[in-house]
Design a protein around this motif. Structure first.
Motif, PDB file in Angstrom:
ATOM      1  N   ILE A 125       2.709   6.044  -5.526  1.00 32.48           N
ATOM      2  CA  ILE A 125       3.268   4.768  -5.057  1.00 32.48           C
ATOM      3  C   ILE A 125       2.151   3.753  -4.825  1.00 32.48           C
ATOM      4  O   ILE A 125       2.249   2.586  -5.235  1.00 32.48           O
ATOM      5  CB  ILE A 125       4.070   4.987  -3.759  1.00 32.48           C
ATOM      6  CG1 ILE A 125       5.213   5.972  -3.995  1.00 32.48           C
ATOM      7  CG2 ILE A 125       4.604   3.660  -3.235  1.00 32.48           C
ATOM      8  CD1 ILE A 125       5.935   6.391  -2.726  1.00 32.48           C
ATOM      9  N   GLY A 126       1.068   4.202  -4.173  1.00 33.11           N
ATOM     10  CA  GLY A 126      -0.036   3.298  -3.893  1.00 33.11           C
ATOM     11  C   GLY A 126      -0.723   2.807  -5.149  1.00 33.11           C
ATOM     12  O   GLY A 126      -1.168   1.656  -5.214  1.00 33.11           O
ATOM     13  N   GLY A 127      -0.805   3.662  -6.167  1.00 33.88           N
ATOM     14  CA  GLY A 127      -1.413   3.253  -7.432  1.00 33.88           C
ATOM     15  C   GLY A 127      -0.616   2.155  -8.109  1.00 33.88           C
ATOM     16  O   GLY A 127      -1.180   1.196  -8.639  1.00 33.88           O
ATOM     17  N   LEU A 128       0.704   2.296  -8.085  1.00 36.88           N
ATOM     18  CA  LEU A 128       1.558   1.262  -8.670  1.00 36.88           C
ATOM     19  C   LEU A 128       1.434  -0.052  -7.895  1.00 36.88           C
ATOM     20  O   LEU A 128       1.393  -1.137  -8.488  1.00 36.88           O
ATOM     21  CB  LEU A 128       3.014   1.735  -8.674  1.00 36.88           C
ATOM     22  CG  LEU A 128       3.336   2.925  -9.585  1.00 36.88           C
ATOM     23  CD1 LEU A 128       4.781   3.381  -9.374  1.00 36.88           C
ATOM     24  CD2 LEU A 128       3.100   2.558 -11.054  1.00 36.88           C
ATOM     25  N   LEU A 129       1.357   0.061  -6.575  1.00 34.63           N
ATOM     26  CA  LEU A 129       1.205  -1.131  -5.748  1.00 34.63           C
ATOM     27  C   LEU A 129      -0.130  -1.822  -6.027  1.00 34.63           C
ATOM     28  O   LEU A 129      -0.195  -3.055  -6.143  1.00 34.63           O
ATOM     29  CB  LEU A 129       1.312  -0.748  -4.271  1.00 34.63           C
ATOM     30  CG  LEU A 129       1.128  -1.876  -3.250  1.00 34.63           C
ATOM     31  CD1 LEU A 129       2.194  -2.951  -3.450  1.00 34.63           C
ATOM     32  CD2 LEU A 129       1.192  -1.315  -1.834  1.00 34.63           C
ATOM     33  N   THR A 130      -1.187  -1.020  -6.156  1.00 35.60           N
ATOM     34  CA  THR A 130      -2.502  -1.596  -6.430  1.00 35.60           C
ATOM     35  C   THR A 130      -2.536  -2.275  -7.793  1.00 35.60           C
ATOM     36  O   THR A 130      -3.095  -3.366  -7.945  1.00 35.60           O
ATOM     37  CB  THR A 130      -3.584  -0.499  -6.368  1.00 35.60           C
ATOM     38  OG1 THR A 130      -3.577   0.085  -5.056  1.00 35.60           O
ATOM     39  CG2 THR A 130      -4.969  -1.074  -6.646  1.00 35.60           C
ATOM     40  N   GLN A 131      -1.936  -1.639  -8.789  1.00 38.25           N
ATOM     41  CA  GLN A 131      -1.888  -2.251 -10.125  1.00 38.25           C
ATOM     42  C   GLN A 131      -1.138  -3.575 -10.101  1.00 38.25           C
ATOM     43  O   GLN A 131      -1.536  -4.545 -10.759  1.00 38.25           O
ATOM     44  CB  GLN A 131      -1.229  -1.283 -11.111  1.00 38.25           C
ATOM     45  CG  GLN A 131      -2.100  -0.102 -11.492  1.00 38.25           C
ATOM     46  CD  GLN A 131      -1.412   0.807 -12.495  1.00 38.25           C
ATOM     47  OE1 GLN A 131      -0.273   0.570 -12.882  1.00 38.25           O
ATOM     48  NE2 GLN A 131      -2.100   1.853 -12.919  1.00 38.25           N
ATOM     49  N   PHE A 132      -0.067  -3.618  -9.332  1.00 41.04           N
ATOM     50  CA  PHE A 132       0.705  -4.853  -9.233  1.00 41.04           C
ATOM     51  C   PHE A 132      -0.113  -5.969  -8.591  1.00 41.04           C
ATOM     52  O   PHE A 132      -0.104  -7.123  -9.055  1.00 41.04           O
ATOM     53  CB  PHE A 132       1.981  -4.598  -8.428  1.00 41.04           C
ATOM     54  CG  PHE A 132       2.761  -5.837  -8.118  1.00 41.04           C
ATOM     55  CD1 PHE A 132       3.534  -6.455  -9.097  1.00 41.04           C
ATOM     56  CD2 PHE A 132       2.728  -6.401  -6.848  1.00 41.04           C
ATOM     57  CE1 PHE A 132       4.252  -7.613  -8.815  1.00 41.04           C
ATOM     58  CE2 PHE A 132       3.448  -7.552  -6.557  1.00 41.04           C
ATOM     59  CZ  PHE A 132       4.208  -8.159  -7.544  1.00 41.04           C
ATOM     60  N   ALA A 196      -2.811   2.241  10.785  1.00 37.60           N
ATOM     61  CA  ALA A 196      -2.830   2.284   9.322  1.00 37.60           C
ATOM     62  C   ALA A 196      -3.581   1.083   8.750  1.00 37.60           C
ATOM     63  O   ALA A 196      -4.339   1.215   7.784  1.00 37.60           O
ATOM     64  CB  ALA A 196      -1.404   2.323   8.777  1.00 37.60           C
ATOM     65  N   VAL A 197      -3.378  -0.096   9.341  1.00 31.90           N
ATOM     66  CA  VAL A 197      -4.080  -1.296   8.876  1.00 31.90           C
ATOM     67  C   VAL A 197      -5.587  -1.159   9.111  1.00 31.90           C
ATOM     68  O   VAL A 197      -6.403  -1.505   8.240  1.00 31.90           O
ATOM     69  CB  VAL A 197      -3.530  -2.552   9.588  1.00 31.90           C
ATOM     70  CG1 VAL A 197      -4.397  -3.768   9.282  1.00 31.90           C
ATOM     71  CG2 VAL A 197      -2.091  -2.802   9.162  1.00 31.90           C
ATOM     72  N   VAL A 214      -6.591  -2.287  -0.662  1.00 34.54           N
ATOM     73  CA  VAL A 214      -6.367  -1.871   0.718  1.00 34.54           C
ATOM     74  C   VAL A 214      -4.934  -1.403   0.982  1.00 34.54           C
ATOM     75  O   VAL A 214      -4.732  -0.413   1.690  1.00 34.54           O
ATOM     76  CB  VAL A 214      -6.763  -3.008   1.691  1.00 34.54           C
ATOM     77  CG1 VAL A 214      -6.329  -2.691   3.122  1.00 34.54           C
ATOM     78  CG2 VAL A 214      -8.264  -3.235   1.634  1.00 34.54           C
ATOM     79  N   PRO A 215      -3.885  -2.076   0.466  1.00 30.97           N
ATOM     80  CA  PRO A 215      -2.513  -1.613   0.748  1.00 30.97           C
ATOM     81  C   PRO A 215      -2.268  -0.147   0.371  1.00 30.97           C
ATOM     82  O   PRO A 215      -1.467   0.529   1.030  1.00 30.97           O
ATOM     83  CB  PRO A 215      -1.654  -2.550  -0.105  1.00 30.97           C
ATOM     84  CG  PRO A 215      -2.439  -3.808  -0.175  1.00 30.97           C
ATOM     85  CD  PRO A 215      -3.873  -3.353  -0.276  1.00 30.97           C
ATOM     86  N   ASN A 216      -2.935   0.340  -0.653  1.00 28.15           N
ATOM     87  CA  ASN A 216      -2.810   1.748  -1.019  1.00 28.15           C
ATOM     88  C   ASN A 216      -3.247   2.641   0.135  1.00 28.15           C
ATOM     89  O   ASN A 216      -2.567   3.613   0.494  1.00 28.15           O
ATOM     90  CB  ASN A 216      -3.655   2.020  -2.264  1.00 28.15           C
ATOM     91  CG  ASN A 216      -3.575   3.477  -2.715  1.00 28.15           C
ATOM     92  OD1 ASN A 216      -2.680   4.208  -2.314  1.00 28.15           O
ATOM     93  ND2 ASN A 216      -4.520   3.883  -3.526  1.00 28.15           N
ATOM     94  N   LEU A 217      -4.403   2.304   0.741  1.00 22.88           N
ATOM     95  CA  LEU A 217      -4.915   3.103   1.858  1.00 22.88           C
ATOM     96  C   LEU A 217      -4.083   2.893   3.119  1.00 22.88           C
ATOM     97  O   LEU A 217      -3.937   3.816   3.932  1.00 22.88           O
ATOM     98  CB  LEU A 217      -6.376   2.739   2.120  1.00 22.88           C
ATOM     99  CG  LEU A 217      -7.341   3.112   0.997  1.00 22.88           C
ATOM    100  CD1 LEU A 217      -8.751   2.614   1.298  1.00 22.88           C
ATOM    101  CD2 LEU A 217      -7.356   4.623   0.780  1.00 22.88           C
ATOM    102  N   VAL A 218      -3.544   1.700   3.295  1.00 19.42           N
ATOM    103  CA  VAL A 218      -2.649   1.463   4.433  1.00 19.42           C
ATOM    104  C   VAL A 218      -1.413   2.356   4.322  1.00 19.42           C
ATOM    105  O   VAL A 218      -0.933   2.912   5.320  1.00 19.42           O
ATOM    106  CB  VAL A 218      -2.236  -0.020   4.497  1.00 19.42           C
ATOM    107  CG1 VAL A 218      -1.152  -0.235   5.558  1.00 19.42           C
ATOM    108  CG2 VAL A 218      -3.448  -0.890   4.811  1.00 19.42           C
ATOM    109  N   LEU A 219      -0.913   2.517   3.101  1.00 20.98           N
ATOM    110  CA  LEU A 219       0.236   3.402   2.894  1.00 20.98           C
ATOM    111  C   LEU A 219      -0.104   4.835   3.280  1.00 20.98           C
ATOM    112  O   LEU A 219       0.690   5.516   3.945  1.00 20.98           O
ATOM    113  CB  LEU A 219       0.672   3.340   1.425  1.00 20.98           C
ATOM    114  CG  LEU A 219       1.871   4.217   1.042  1.00 20.98           C
ATOM    115  CD1 LEU A 219       3.138   3.730   1.749  1.00 20.98           C
ATOM    116  CD2 LEU A 219       2.073   4.220  -0.477  1.00 20.98           C
TER     117      LEU A 219
END
Length: 259
Positions: A125-132, A196-197, A214-219
């Motif tokens: 999920i985090g990988g897809l978010l990072t790519q986006f 998480a942040v 960063v959002p990937n790691l926050v997840l």
């Protein structure tokens, strides 16, 4: 005489030792971990370069030497900060599953399974978010950049550090000490989100300051903090963190096989 039966007043030293750690002290412990990494990296990196100059024909090439530096740096930093935290929190708080404890208690088995599932889902999920968020920009971490250039044997040697030691000390810091302090002051919901942040933000230097990673790691931080709160134990969050890192290392060996 009657005064012989009066309880003795605790000394200031005893009162200080029993006082729970505060916000500032917890933040300083986290900062100390990253400061130790910087210091040990400089120390072992300097030794590595000196050995390479002295024995140019016998010392491994730079990528392999850097792997050794990373391994020694993480092990030394993790040992010192873990010793400091457990000593400061004390055995009672270390084993406490509640908001004020570190959570070194055995969890229900279902949370270990749930931690494994979330640890596998997080990088997907985090990988897809990072790519986006990143678009066409490439994203990688400093450790993976080093590992991509090292021999397979050195990558194997790095695996326990990336999959076990790193997650263990970070869970102790962020889902143990930090989450404990935040839960007792803000409640579970705010503590999970804020921890998480912070967890994602402090990794910015490893991400070359690329905010969209960063959002990937926050997840990952959200999953791990939720597991710690719901299970009453730090071990499910460690399992999730370790599973997340284990999947990330597959890319190293995939790149080697492709080349």
């Amino acid at each position: 005489m009657t005064h012989d039966y009066l309880p003795s007043s605790p000394s200031p030293a005893t009162e200080t030792a029993s006082r729970p750690p505060g916000v500032v002290e917890t933040i300083l412990c986290i900062a100390a971990y990253f400061a130790m990494q910087f210091a040990f990296a400089g120390l072992f990196g300097g030794i590595s370069m000196q050995l390479a100059r002295t024995f140019p024909d016998t010392v491994p090439q730079a990528p392999d030497r850097l792997i050794v530096v990373v391994i020694l740096t993480v092990i030394c930093s993790a040992f010192l900060v873990s010793w400091l935290l457990v000593r400061r929190w004390g055995p009672g708080r270390a084993m406490d599953p509640g908001p004020a404890g570190l959570g070194f208690t055995a969890p229900p088995g279902r949370f270990i399974a749930l931690g494994t599932a979330l640890g596998i889902a997080a990088p997907v999920i985090g990988g897809l978010l990072t790519q986006f968020l990143a678009g066409e920009h490439a994203v990688s971490q400093a450790v993976s950049d080093i590992a991509d250039k090292a021999h397979v044997g050195m990558r194997v040697a790095l695996l326990p550090v990336v999959v076990l030691i790193g997650p263990a000390v970070e869970e102790l810091l962020f889902r143990g000490a930090l989450l404990s302090i935040l839960r007792t002051r803000l409640g579970d919901g705010w503590a999970i989100g804020l921890s998480a942040v912070i967890f994602g933000t402090v990794h910015l230097p490893d991400l070359a300051w690329l905010w969209y990673a960063v959002p990937n790691l926050v997840l990952v931080g959200l999953f791990c903090a939720w597991l710690r709160v719901r299970s009453g134990s730090i071990w499910p969050s460690f399992v999730a963190h370790a599973a997340n890192n284990a999947l990330a290392t597959i890319a190293w060996f995939t790149a080697t096989a492709a080349s």
